[in-house]
Design a protein around this motif. Structure first.
Motif, PDB file in Angstrom:
ATOM      1  N   GLN A 252       3.375   4.756 -10.269  1.00 18.27           N
ATOM      2  CA  GLN A 252       4.668   5.440 -10.255  1.00 18.27           C
ATOM      3  C   GLN A 252       5.021   5.918  -8.846  1.00 18.27           C
ATOM      4  N   ALA A 253       4.037   6.473  -8.130  1.00 18.08           N
ATOM      5  CA  ALA A 253       4.308   7.021  -6.801  1.00 18.08           C
ATOM      6  C   ALA A 253       4.662   5.928  -5.799  1.00 18.08           C
ATOM      7  N   LEU A 254       3.954   4.777  -5.893  1.00 17.83           N
ATOM      8  CA  LEU A 254       4.171   3.692  -4.936  1.00 17.83           C
ATOM      9  C   LEU A 254       5.228   2.707  -5.414  1.00 17.83           C
ATOM     10  N   GLN A 255       5.573   2.769  -6.715  1.00 18.68           N
ATOM     11  CA  GLN A 255       6.587   1.890  -7.293  1.00 18.68           C
ATOM     12  C   GLN A 255       6.271   0.419  -6.994  1.00 18.68           C
ATOM     13  N   CYS A 256       5.048   0.021  -7.310  1.00 22.20           N
ATOM     14  CA  CYS A 256       4.657  -1.371  -7.071  1.00 22.20           C
ATOM     15  C   CYS A 256       4.695  -2.143  -8.375  1.00 22.20           C
ATOM     16  N   SER A 257       4.738  -3.469  -8.255  1.00 21.20           N
ATOM     17  CA  SER A 257       5.018  -4.312  -9.419  1.00 21.20           C
ATOM     18  C   SER A 257       3.772  -4.709 -10.186  1.00 21.20           C
ATOM     19  N   ASN A 258       2.620  -4.812  -9.542  1.00 20.64           N
ATOM     20  CA  ASN A 258       1.427  -5.215 -10.257  1.00 20.64           C
ATOM     21  C   ASN A 258       0.201  -4.522  -9.664  1.00 20.64           C
ATOM     22  N   ASP A 259      -0.945  -4.666 -10.346  1.00 24.88           N
ATOM     23  CA  ASP A 259      -2.155  -3.967  -9.943  1.00 24.88           C
ATOM     24  C   ASP A 259      -2.593  -4.335  -8.533  1.00 24.88           C
ATOM     25  N   THR A 260      -2.522  -5.609  -8.180  1.00 25.18           N
ATOM     26  CA  THR A 260      -2.975  -6.037  -6.860  1.00 25.18           C
ATOM     27  C   THR A 260      -2.149  -5.402  -5.756  1.00 25.18           C
ATOM     28  N   SER A 261      -0.819  -5.430  -5.917  1.00 25.77           N
ATOM     29  CA  SER A 261       0.025  -4.831  -4.885  1.00 25.77           C
ATOM     30  C   SER A 261      -0.164  -3.329  -4.819  1.00 25.77           C
ATOM     31  N   CYS A 262      -0.381  -2.681  -5.981  1.00 25.12           N
ATOM     32  CA  CYS A 262      -0.641  -1.244  -5.998  1.00 25.12           C
ATOM     33  C   CYS A 262      -1.907  -0.920  -5.219  1.00 25.12           C
ATOM     34  N   LEU A 263      -2.974  -1.669  -5.523  1.00 21.33           N
ATOM     35  CA  LEU A 263      -4.232  -1.426  -4.842  1.00 21.33           C
ATOM     36  C   LEU A 263      -4.106  -1.681  -3.349  1.00 21.33           C
ATOM     37  N   ALA A 264      -3.323  -2.704  -2.974  1.00 19.99           N
ATOM     38  CA  ALA A 264      -3.126  -2.990  -1.555  1.00 19.99           C
ATOM     39  C   ALA A 264      -2.427  -1.834  -0.857  1.00 19.99           C
ATOM     40  N   GLN A 265      -1.443  -1.244  -1.525  1.00 17.18           N
ATOM     41  CA  GLN A 265      -0.733  -0.116  -0.925  1.00 17.18           C
ATOM     42  C   GLN A 265      -1.633   1.116  -0.829  1.00 17.18           C
ATOM     43  N   ILE A 266      -2.511   1.307  -1.821  1.00 22.65           N
ATOM     44  CA  ILE A 266      -3.462   2.407  -1.748  1.00 22.65           C
ATOM     45  C   ILE A 266      -4.384   2.208  -0.553  1.00 22.65           C
ATOM     46  N   GLY A 267      -4.865   0.956  -0.379  1.00 24.17           N
ATOM     47  CA  GLY A 267      -5.721   0.661   0.751  1.00 24.17           C
ATOM     48  C   GLY A 267      -5.021   0.907   2.072  1.00 24.17           C
ATOM     49  N   GLY A 268      -3.731   0.570   2.126  1.00 25.43           N
ATOM     50  CA  GLY A 268      -2.977   0.829   3.344  1.00 25.43           C
ATOM     51  C   GLY A 268      -2.885   2.310   3.637  1.00 25.43           C
ATOM     52  N   ALA A 269      -2.708   3.108   2.589  1.00 31.58           N
ATOM     53  CA  ALA A 269      -2.645   4.554   2.778  1.00 31.58           C
ATOM     54  C   ALA A 269      -3.979   5.114   3.241  1.00 31.58           C
ATOM     55  N   LEU A 270      -5.077   4.468   2.847  1.00 34.19           N
ATOM     56  CA  LEU A 270      -6.405   4.926   3.255  1.00 34.19           C
ATOM     57  C   LEU A 270      -6.790   4.419   4.640  1.00 34.19           C
ATOM     58  N   GLY A 271      -6.058   3.454   5.170  1.00 34.99           N
ATOM     59  CA  GLY A 271      -6.383   2.891   6.460  1.00 34.99           C
ATOM     60  C   GLY A 271      -7.579   1.965   6.428  1.00 34.99           C
ATOM     61  N   VAL A 272      -7.754   1.220   5.334  1.00 32.60           N
ATOM     62  CA  VAL A 272      -8.876   0.287   5.224  1.00 32.60           C
ATOM     63  C   VAL A 272      -8.361  -1.145   5.256  1.00 32.60           C
ATOM     64  N   ASP A 273      -9.276  -2.076   5.498  1.00 33.71           N
ATOM     65  CA  ASP A 273      -8.927  -3.497   5.554  1.00 33.71           C
ATOM     66  C   ASP A 273      -9.013  -4.158   4.178  1.00 33.71           C
ATOM     67  N   TYR A 274      -9.951  -3.697   3.371  1.00 29.48           N
ATOM     68  CA  TYR A 274     -10.160  -4.288   2.050  1.00 29.48           C
ATOM     69  C   TYR A 274     -10.313  -3.179   1.018  1.00 29.48           C
ATOM     70  N   LEU A 275      -9.936  -3.522  -0.204  1.00 27.37           N
ATOM     71  CA  LEU A 275     -10.154  -2.637  -1.339  1.00 27.37           C
ATOM     72  C   LEU A 275     -10.942  -3.422  -2.386  1.00 27.37           C
ATOM     73  N   ILE A 276     -11.957  -2.782  -2.951  1.00 31.26           N
ATOM     74  CA  ILE A 276     -12.827  -3.448  -3.931  1.00 31.26           C
ATOM     75  C   ILE A 276     -12.675  -2.755  -5.271  1.00 31.26           C
ATOM     76  N   SER A 277     -12.322  -3.518  -6.280  1.00 36.46           N
ATOM     77  CA  SER A 277     -12.176  -2.994  -7.638  1.00 36.46           C
ATOM     78  C   SER A 277     -12.930  -3.905  -8.598  1.00 36.46           C
ATOM     79  N   GLY A 278     -13.017  -3.484  -9.837  1.00 36.46           N
ATOM     80  CA  GLY A 278     -13.720  -4.321 -10.813  1.00 36.46           C
ATOM     81  C   GLY A 278     -13.927  -3.600 -12.118  1.00 36.46           C
ATOM     82  N   SER A 279     -14.822  -4.146 -12.935  1.00 43.20           N
ATOM     83  CA  SER A 279     -15.090  -3.581 -14.253  1.00 43.20           C
ATOM     84  C   SER A 279     -16.494  -3.941 -14.695  1.00 43.20           C
ATOM     85  N   VAL A 280     -16.985  -3.199 -15.677  1.00 37.46           N
ATOM     86  CA  VAL A 280     -18.252  -3.491 -16.327  1.00 37.46           C
ATOM     87  C   VAL A 280     -18.038  -3.324 -17.820  1.00 37.46           C
ATOM     88  N   GLY A 281     -18.601  -4.230 -18.601  1.00 36.55           N
ATOM     89  CA  GLY A 281     -18.401  -4.147 -20.047  1.00 36.55           C
ATOM     90  C   GLY A 281     -19.286  -5.110 -20.793  1.00 36.55           C
TER      91      GLY A 281
END
Length: 455
Positions: A252-281
């Motif tokens: 909602q805050a970044l108003q991005c269209s999908n998870d990948t773009s959202c995560l990319a914008q979060i990474g940009g705000a953090l000043g990092v080159d890569y963001l790593i996400s995932g799941s376990v189940g």
């Protein structure tokens, strides 16, 4: 439900294929039930040096059956083009015995063992089985390759994708790797290049699907520690990430269209080159890990890995370390050892599809390459146990295998004969008590049964 005699007849027909034609199922047109032509040049017997491979229809979670059928067909078409393989689908074999009925006719326990034995009856060398499911928003396909002659699983592969249209290509690549072939359209292997000034990455909490949230949090922290071992890579830990707004609020805050773009914008705000996400189940009887490496500048997934294994939850940390290296294109080399213990006195162990060796081992197993290995433990009176384990460099992986004892016929159980002997003894005692105090002359013959021997 078919009668037992019908099931036995079906098994015999499979065993005689391709020299005999299988009869059509009740209610099925005869033309639709014809097996491949006996005189076809594609017959395994007429092409020396080829491997006869049976591909069974992928199982699927509810609602994914059409996708599973599409992927099964894609695997058949793709593997059918590879040299040295004679590929047959489940529909081509016209399997007359359903899975639950196979257990009765083939006298086997466990799906892979049953399907492998059906493949053996159909004169196949190898059998592929698989499953299609979802972990959160990720589509996941797990494949297993079984040796039909030994009814043991040789290897496994996994394919994953966020979009359903990407899944067929990923699945066919996984199927090609499973049989030891290199897919012609395989993408080049990703390898992270560290910038001279260093490269930064942030780790987002792993999502939990069917496992305890605390487990996912612990694995997230472990992932951060593992990534920090790579030279030149700076990692922002989970605790540091918590200073940012939650991912659910980021959309909602970044108003991005999908998870990948959202995560990319979060990474940009953090000043990092890569963001790593995932799941376990958990998906069926397997634990599953998925990891994604998102390139912040390009706003796309640079690397993706999925790791599935059948074994105890304690193997998850080792699976995570293996997946983290694969994600960055920096898999560890070297060798380690496997120490295996099973709850049976005597049996056999087949490792990575190799010929079985007696258990207990006469000597320790030889060193194994780092990574995932598969093994099957068998023993008289026990259901075969298939399991997977991870070997780490210069370490010994200890694995305990708990086999399930098969039910014994009632007349072979010790307690049956104990009860019978006890009942007989009670009957003899009662007879003696009912005799007169002063019996008349005559002869009494008593038969005494012992309980120490088991028939």
């Amino acid at each position: 439900m078919r009668r037992p005699c019908t099931l036995l007849l079906a098994a015999l027909l499979l065993a005689s294929w391709p020299s005999a034609a299988a009869p059509p199922r009740p209610g099925t047109p005869a033309a639709a039930a014809k097996p491949p032509t006996v005189a076809s040049p594609a017959s395994p017997d007429s092409r020396p040096g080829t491997t006869a491979l049976v591909v069974y229809d992928l199982r699927a979670e509810q609602g994914l059956e059409p996708l599973a059928a599409r992927l099964s067909e894609a695997i058949l078409l793709h593997l059918g083009k590879l040299p040295g393989l004679q590929v047959m689908g489940e529909s081509e074999l016209q399997v007359l015995i359903a899975h639950e009925q196979d257990k009765v006719v083939m006298m086997c326990e466990g799906q892979e063992a049953c399907l492998a034995r059906i493949g053996q009856a159909a004169r196949a060398d190898q059998v592929i089985t698989g499953h299609v499911g979802r972990l959160g928003e990720t589509y996941l396909v797990t494949l297993k390759l079984a040796d039909a002659s030994r009814a043991t699983v040789v290897s496994g592969e996994t394919a994953s994708a966020d979009k359903v249209e990407e899944l067929p290509a990923e699945t066919t690549r996984a199927a090609a790797r499973l049989v030891g072939a290199t897919s012609a359209d395989a993408a080049p292997r990703f390898r992270m290049q560290v910038a001279p000034a260093g490269t930064k990455a942030a780790v987002v909490d792993l999502a939990a699907h069917g496992v305890a949230p605390g487990l996912a949090q612990s694995l997230t922290q472990l992932l951060s520690l593992e990534l920090k071992k790579f030279e030149g890579l700076g990692v922002i830990s989970r605790d540091e990430m918590q200073t940012m707004i939650r991912f659910s609020a980021d959309k909602q805050a970044l108003q991005c269209s999908n998870d990948t773009s959202c995560l990319a914008q979060i990474g940009g705000a953090l000043g990092v080159d890569y963001l790593i996400s995932g799941s376990v189940g958990r998906l069926g009887d397997q634990h599953v890990l998925t990891l994604k490496l998102i390139d912040i500048e390009a706003a796309h997934v640079a690397s993706r890995v999925s790791e599935a294994f059948q074994g105890p939850e304690q193997q998850l940390p080792m699976a995570l370390r293996f997946a983290a290296g694969a994600l960055l294109g920096r898999e560890a080399g070297g060798e380690g050892r496997l120490a295996l213990q099973a709850n049976l006195e005597r049996g056999e162990v087949s490792l990575d599809g190799q010929p079985a060796v007696p258990y207990p081992f006469a000597k320790p197993l030889p060193p194994l390459e780092v990574g995932k290995h598969v093994f099957t433990v068998t023993g008289e009176g026990y259901a075969p146990k298939y399991q997977e384990a991870y070997i780490e460099v210069d370490r010994t992986t200890e694995v305990i295998v708990d086999l399930t004892e098969l039910p014994r016929p009632w007349y072979r159980k010790w307690w049956t004969w104990t009860i019978a002997a006890t009942s007989l003894a009670a009957a003899v005692t009662a007879t003696i008590l009912l005799l007169p105090e002063e019996p008349t002359e005559g002869t009494v013959t008593a038969l005494i049964l012992g309980t120490s021997a088991t028939p």
